[in-house]
Design a protein around this motif. Structure first.
Motif, short mmCIF file in Angstrom:
data_model
loop_
_atom_site.label_atom_id
_atom_site.label_comp_id
_atom_site.label_asym_id
_atom_site.label_seq_id
_atom_site.Cartn_x
_atom_site.Cartn_y
_atom_site.Cartn_z
N PRO A 142 9.30 -2.77 5.36
CA PRO A 142 9.14 -3.32 6.65
C PRO A 142 8.93 -2.41 7.59
O PRO A 142 8.31 -2.79 8.55
CB PRO A 142 10.71 -4.01 6.62
N GLU A 143 9.61 -1.14 7.85
CA GLU A 143 9.29 -0.42 8.99
C GLU A 143 8.14 0.66 8.74
O GLU A 143 7.20 0.80 9.81
CB GLU A 143 10.64 0.42 9.12
N THR A 144 8.30 1.17 7.72
CA THR A 144 7.11 2.32 7.24
C THR A 144 5.77 1.64 7.34
O THR A 144 4.86 2.16 7.65
CB THR A 144 7.41 3.07 5.94
N GLY A 145 5.83 0.41 6.69
CA GLY A 145 4.67 0.12 6.23
C GLY A 145 4.35 0.28 4.75
O GLY A 145 5.10 0.62 3.93
N PRO A 146 3.25 -0.20 4.23
CA PRO A 146 2.89 0.12 2.86
C PRO A 146 2.75 1.52 2.41
O PRO A 146 2.16 2.24 3.08
CB PRO A 146 1.46 -0.60 2.85
N VAL A 147 3.13 1.62 1.20
CA VAL A 147 2.98 3.11 0.71
C VAL A 147 2.60 3.16 -0.71
O VAL A 147 3.02 2.16 -1.59
CB VAL A 147 4.58 3.58 0.70
N LEU A 148 1.61 3.70 -1.01
CA LEU A 148 0.84 3.63 -2.21
C LEU A 148 1.21 4.84 -3.16
O LEU A 148 0.81 5.92 -2.75
CB LEU A 148 -0.49 3.54 -2.17
N LEU A 149 1.98 4.48 -4.09
CA LEU A 149 2.46 5.57 -5.28
C LEU A 149 1.09 5.66 -6.07
O LEU A 149 1.23 4.99 -7.05
CB LEU A 149 3.58 5.39 -5.83
N VAL A 187 -11.70 7.37 -14.20
CA VAL A 187 -10.95 7.91 -13.02
C VAL A 187 -11.83 7.58 -11.73
O VAL A 187 -10.95 7.27 -10.81
CB VAL A 187 -11.08 9.40 -13.47
N ARG A 188 -12.90 7.52 -11.57
CA ARG A 188 -13.50 7.38 -10.38
C ARG A 188 -13.49 5.81 -10.00
O ARG A 188 -13.28 5.82 -8.56
CB ARG A 188 -15.11 7.90 -10.55
N GLU A 189 -13.72 5.03 -10.95
CA GLU A 189 -13.19 3.47 -10.44
C GLU A 189 -12.25 3.24 -9.98
O GLU A 189 -11.75 2.73 -9.07
CB GLU A 189 -13.71 2.86 -11.73
N SER A 190 -11.09 4.03 -10.72
CA SER A 190 -9.49 3.68 -10.10
C SER A 190 -9.50 4.36 -8.74
O SER A 190 -8.65 3.89 -7.92
CB SER A 190 -8.64 4.18 -11.27
N THR A 191 -9.96 5.62 -8.62
CA THR A 191 -9.86 6.38 -7.38
C THR A 191 -10.32 5.38 -6.33
O THR A 191 -9.88 5.05 -5.28
CB THR A 191 -10.68 7.70 -7.22
N ARG A 192 -11.52 4.84 -6.41
CA ARG A 192 -12.35 3.86 -5.50
C ARG A 192 -11.51 2.52 -5.17
O ARG A 192 -11.23 2.40 -4.20
CB ARG A 192 -13.71 3.49 -6.10
N LYS A 193 -10.83 2.22 -6.09
CA LYS A 193 -9.90 0.99 -6.10
C LYS A 193 -8.91 1.33 -5.25
O LYS A 193 -8.55 0.71 -4.16
CB LYS A 193 -9.51 0.52 -7.48
N LEU A 194 -7.90 2.38 -5.56
CA LEU A 194 -6.92 2.82 -4.77
C LEU A 194 -7.32 3.00 -3.60
O LEU A 194 -6.51 2.60 -2.50
CB LEU A 194 -6.18 3.68 -5.54
N ILE A 195 -8.57 3.71 -3.12
CA ILE A 195 -8.62 4.10 -1.65
C ILE A 195 -8.76 2.82 -0.71
O ILE A 195 -8.56 2.73 0.14
CB ILE A 195 -9.89 5.00 -1.86
N GLY A 196 -9.71 1.90 -1.63
CA GLY A 196 -10.02 0.65 -0.80
C GLY A 196 -8.58 -0.15 -0.59
O GLY A 196 -8.43 -0.63 0.32
N ALA A 220 -5.65 1.30 -0.21
CA ALA A 220 -4.85 1.94 1.24
C ALA A 220 -5.72 1.61 2.45
O ALA A 220 -4.81 1.43 3.13
CB ALA A 220 -4.82 3.42 0.70
N PHE A 221 -6.99 1.63 2.20
CA PHE A 221 -7.59 1.37 3.46
C PHE A 221 -7.23 -0.04 3.98
O PHE A 221 -7.10 -0.28 5.25
CB PHE A 221 -9.13 1.45 3.46
N ASP A 222 -7.32 -1.11 3.11
CA ASP A 222 -7.25 -2.20 3.44
C ASP A 222 -5.68 -2.65 4.09
O ASP A 222 -5.26 -3.46 4.89
CB ASP A 222 -7.38 -3.41 2.44
N ASN A 278 -3.52 -0.07 4.94
CA ASN A 278 -3.54 1.02 5.89
C ASN A 278 -2.08 1.55 5.37
O ASN A 278 -1.20 1.91 6.12
CB ASN A 278 -3.08 0.37 7.15
N ALA A 279 -2.29 2.05 4.07
CA ALA A 279 -1.07 2.61 3.45
C ALA A 279 -0.89 4.18 3.38
O ALA A 279 -2.06 4.74 3.34
CB ALA A 279 -1.12 2.15 1.83
N LEU A 280 0.18 4.48 3.41
CA LEU A 280 0.33 6.17 3.26
C LEU A 280 0.17 6.00 1.62
O LEU A 280 0.82 5.63 0.72
CB LEU A 280 1.91 6.61 3.55
N ILE A 281 -0.69 7.07 1.38
CA ILE A 281 -0.91 7.31 -0.10
C ILE A 281 -0.14 8.63 -0.57
O ILE A 281 -0.15 9.68 -0.09
CB ILE A 281 -2.36 7.75 -0.47
N VAL A 282 0.87 8.48 -1.56
CA VAL A 282 1.67 9.62 -2.08
C VAL A 282 1.09 9.91 -3.43
O VAL A 282 1.09 9.40 -4.38
CB VAL A 282 3.39 9.32 -2.40
#
Length: 231
Positions: free
Chosen positions: A158-165, A193-202, A204-206, A208-212
């Motif tokens: 609720p405060e930090t916003g989305p976080v992608l582990l 690996v490359r497809e999953s990276t593209r998916k997760l980056i997308g 995170a962009f949509d 506005n998530a912090l990627i850990v």
């Protein structure tokens, strides 16, 4: 809702963290993501678990026992992510069906070698297929490639916003570019690996998530690590 980043060990040589994650909902549900590495006291151990870093002791420092954990999300069953599954017999383990069936098939020595850590009759596994909402604000994202059926976790705070582990789908910041990222020695399928990276980056962009990242020593220095938390 709160998210705690747990340091459950260190990869020797890299000094990179072996993480787990604790999500505590406002309704009192506790979700653990991964259980860390088993303790190996030998001098040449690939992963060092210092005194007090095992997941049970770490949870105790936050006022929780293993019985307080309702769910254990299994990103995958590599030993540095599943070393303490046996400590949570009352939890429901949530894992991608593809990964669970592969690991139990006995066809991959990678999982067979550590089967005694996770394939135990007292453990209750629930399999899911693809992206799945575990609880409101907690979404499991299929992100195979490192291994089939690897999953990452999106936590909407609720405060930090989305976080992608991202876990081992994007283990370090140098792996953020799906086209140019390195493929690491333990990654089994470069295309996935490359497809999953593209998916997760997308995602995170949509969002506005912090990627850990899963094993990034430099990033870890900049993060709030338990007993601090993200809310």
């Amino acid at each position: 809702m709160r998210l705690y980043l747990l340091r459950l060990g260190t990869i020797a040589g890299l000094e990179a963290p072996v993480p787990g994650y604790l999500i505590r909902t406002d309704e009192g549900v506790n979700v653990l993501v991964d259980t860390g590495a088993p303790v190996d006291p030998s001098p040449g151990a690939r992963i060092r678990v210092d005194a007090g870093q095992d997941v049970v002791t770490t949870l105790a420092s936050l006022g929780l026992t293993a019985d307080d954990i309702s769910y254990v999300v299994c990103s995958h069953l590599d030993p540095d992510h599943s070393g303490f599954h046996a400590s949570f017999p009352r939890a429901e383990f949530v894992i991608q069906r593809e990964h669970y069936e592969l690991a139990r098939s006995g066809t991959d020595p990678r999982f067979e070698a550590t089967r005694a850590l996770w394939d135990l009759p007292q453990l209750n596994y629930r399999t899911v297929d693809g992206d799945t909402e575990l609880l409101p604000g907690v979404e499991l994202l299929e992100s195979g490639g490192h291994v089939p059926g690897h999953q990452s976790v999106l936590v909407r705070l609720p405060e930090t916003g989305p976080v992608l582990l991202a876990v081992d789908a994007i283990p370090m910041a140098i792996a953020m570019d799906p086209d140019d990222r390195p493929v690491f020695p333990f990654d089994q399928d470069e295309k996935a690996v490359r497809e999953s990276t593209r998916k997760l980056i997308g995602v995170a962009f949509d969002e506005n998530a912090l990627i850990v990242h899963g094993h990034d020593a430099k990033q870890w220095e900049s993060l709030r690590v338990a007993p601090e938390y993200y809310a």
